[in-house]
Design an enzyme around this catalytic site. Structure first.
Site, PDB file in Angstrom:
ATOM      1  N   GLU A  30       0.842  -1.206   0.000  1.00 15.37           N
ATOM      2  CA  GLU A  30       0.000   0.000   0.000  1.00 15.37           C
ATOM      3  C   GLU A  30       0.874   1.253   0.000  1.00 15.37           C
ATOM      4  O   GLU A  30       2.070   1.193   0.312  1.00 15.37           O
ATOM      5  CB  GLU A  30      -0.902   0.000   1.233  1.00 15.37           C
ATOM      6  N   VAL A 112      -5.149   0.162   2.787  1.00 20.16           N
ATOM      7  CA  VAL A 112      -5.267  -1.290   2.618  1.00 20.16           C
ATOM      8  C   VAL A 112      -6.499  -1.618   1.769  1.00 20.16           C
ATOM      9  O   VAL A 112      -6.429  -2.438   0.841  1.00 20.16           O
ATOM     10  CB  VAL A 112      -5.339  -1.988   3.995  1.00 20.16           C
ATOM     11  N   ASP A 144     -16.722   4.809  13.869  1.00 19.20           N
ATOM     12  CA  ASP A 144     -15.494   4.772  13.064  1.00 19.20           C
ATOM     13  C   ASP A 144     -14.944   3.349  12.988  1.00 19.20           C
ATOM     14  O   ASP A 144     -14.255   2.876  13.893  1.00 19.20           O
ATOM     15  CB  ASP A 144     -14.451   5.736  13.647  1.00 19.20           C
ATOM     16  N   ASP A 148     -11.152  -1.072   5.737  1.00 19.60           N
ATOM     17  CA  ASP A 148     -10.238  -2.205   5.521  1.00 19.60           C
ATOM     18  C   ASP A 148     -10.931  -3.532   5.841  1.00 19.60           C
ATOM     19  O   ASP A 148     -10.692  -4.544   5.179  1.00 19.60           O
ATOM     20  CB  ASP A 148      -9.008  -2.093   6.434  1.00 19.60           C
ATOM     21  N   LYS A 165      -3.541  -1.839  14.303  1.00 16.99           N
ATOM     22  CA  LYS A 165      -2.828  -0.874  15.136  1.00 16.99           C
ATOM     23  C   LYS A 165      -3.393  -0.862  16.549  1.00 16.99           C
ATOM     24  O   LYS A 165      -4.602  -0.904  16.735  1.00 16.99           O
ATOM     25  CB  LYS A 165      -2.932   0.516  14.511  1.00 16.99           C
TER      26      LYS A 165
END
Ligand code: PSU
Ligand code: MN
Length: 312
Positions: A30, A112, A144, A148, A165
Site C-alpha cells: 500500500e 489497505v 469509526d 479495511d 494498530k
C-alpha cells in the site's frame, strides 16, 4: 493474470505483469503509509526498504497508487518519491474513493482497502502492510470502523501484517473479522500481535510456523468458493517492540487529543500515529518501520511458497 481484459485506467507495470502471467510471486504494497502514515524522510526509506525486502524473498513488489487518473500497480522509484514528498497534500484513497479520485486525476495514496481492490483486479494474491485499520476505540458512538475490514471480507488476498494498530479496539476488531469470515492466522505466534507490542493477549485459533505451511493454508482458503481475504499476522521485531503498558498512556492521550481537536474521517489514523511518535520520542516510528519491512519480507516468502505449492 486474469483472462478478463483490464480497464484502460488500470496500469500494471511491465515487471509485475510479466511475473503474474508466468505465475511468479508478486506482493502488493500500500502507499498510504508512505503519504500519510510515516514522516519524511522515513517514508521513502521505508517504501524502498519494503520493496527491497520483497525482492530479497524472491518476489516482485507492486506498490499501488493513483496518479493522473490511472491506478498504478507497480510504482517506479519516481512515483514513490512523489508520494513521499513532504508538504504536498496527497489524497488518501480508501476503496470507496477510487472512482471519484480517478475521475479527479492527481496523486493519491491507497490504503489497505483500496490496495486490496486494485491488487485483486490485477490478479495478485498477497499483500503486505504494517497494520490494518479496524474498529476504533469509541466506535460505539463514533461509528469509526475502517473500511479495511469490509475489503478484507471481500477481496481474495492474504494480507501479511502485525495485527491491527494498537490505537484501535482490538477485541472488537477481532469480532468483526470473525463475523465477516476473515481467518486470522498467527505466524509463529498463538496470540494476536498488537502492532507496536508483541502481544495483545487475544488468542488466535490458527497458527503456522513456516512459509510453506502458511502457503498451504492460504491456497486452500482462497480455493474455497466465496472466500474473501485472510490475515497472516506476525509480531513486530522483538528488539523494537514496546511493552503494552508503556504504550497505553500515550495511546489514550493521542485518542483523546483526536477527539478534542476534533479530527475525523481519514485524518484520524495519521493524526494519532503522529502524536504517538512525538510522545514516544520516535520509538513508535522505529517499530512501525521495522515491522513494515519484516512483513514485506514475509509477504515475499509467502508468495514464493504459494507459487510453488500445489493444493490438489
Ligand atoms: N499501517 C501503518 N501505517 C498506516 C496505515 C496502516 O503502519 O498509515 C494506514 C493503512 O493504509 C490503513 C489505513 O489502510 O491506515 C487505515 O486508515 P483508516 O483507519 O482511516 O481506515
Ligand atoms: Mn475511519
Amino acid at each position: 493474470m486474469r483472462g478478463i481484459p483490464l480497464p484502460s485506467w488500470l496500469h500494471v507495470s511491465a515487471e509485475v505483469a510479466a511475473a503474474l502471467s508466468d505465475g511468479r510471486a508478486v506482493v502488493a504494497l500500500e502507499s498510504s503509509l508512505i503519504a500519510q502514515g510515516l514522516p519524511s524522510p522515513h517514508n521513502l526509506e521505508t517504501a524502498l526498504a519494503a520493496e527491497a525486502a520483497v525482492r530479497l524473498s524472491g518476489a516482485i513488489p507492486a506498490t499501488v497508487a493513483l496518479v493522473d487518473g490511472t491506478a498504478v500497480v507497480g510504482s517506479d522509484p519516481d512515483l514513490l518519491e512523489r508520494l513521499a514528498e513532504p508538504g504536498t497534500a496527497i489524497a488518501k484513497a480508501a476503496a470507496r474513493d477510487l472512482g471519484p479520485l480517478l475521475a479527479a486525476g492527481g496523486l493519491a495514496s491507497t490504503t489497505v482497502s483500496a490496495t486490496l481492490r486494485l491488487a485483486a483486479m490485477a490478479g495478485i494474491r498477497v499483500m503486505a502492510t504494517g497494520g490494518i485499520g479496524g474498529v476504533h476505540r469509541g466506535a460505539a458512538w463514533s461509528y469509526d470502523v475502517s473500511s479495511d475490514l469490509e475489503a478484507l471480507a471481500r477481496e481474495p488476498l492474504a494480507v501479511v501484517c502485525s495485527g491491527a494498530k494498537s490505537i484501535l479496539d482490538l477485541p472488537a476488531t477481532m469480532e468483526v473479522l470473525e463475523t465477516r469470515g476473515v481467518p486470522v492466522v498467527g505466524y509463529r505466534t498463538d496470540r494476536l500481535p498488537a502492532f507496536y507490542s508483541t502481544d495483545s493477549n487475544l488468542p488466535l485459533t490458527h497458527r503456522v510456523d513456516d512459509p510453506a505451511q502458511a502457503a498451504r493454508a492460504v491456497n486452500l482458503h482462497l480455493s474455497l468458493p466465496g472466500s474473501g481475504g485472510l490475515l497472516l499476522v506476525q509480531p513486530p521485531p522483538a528488539e523494537l517492540a514496546i511493552p503494552a503498558d508503556e504504550l497505553d498512556l500515550w495511546i489514550s492521550e493521542a485518542v483523546a487529543a483526536a477527539a478534542a481537536e476534533p479530527v475525523s474521517g481519514g485524518a484520524v489514523t495519521p493524526f494519532i500515529l503522529g502524536r504517538l511518535a512525538v510522545a514516544s520520542d520516535g520509538r513508535t516510528l522505529r517499530v512501525n518501520i521495522g515491522l513494515i519491512v519484516a512483513n514485506a519480507r514475509l509477504g515475499g516468502e509467502l508468495a514464493v511458497a504459494m507459487a510453488s505449492t500445489l493444493t490438489d
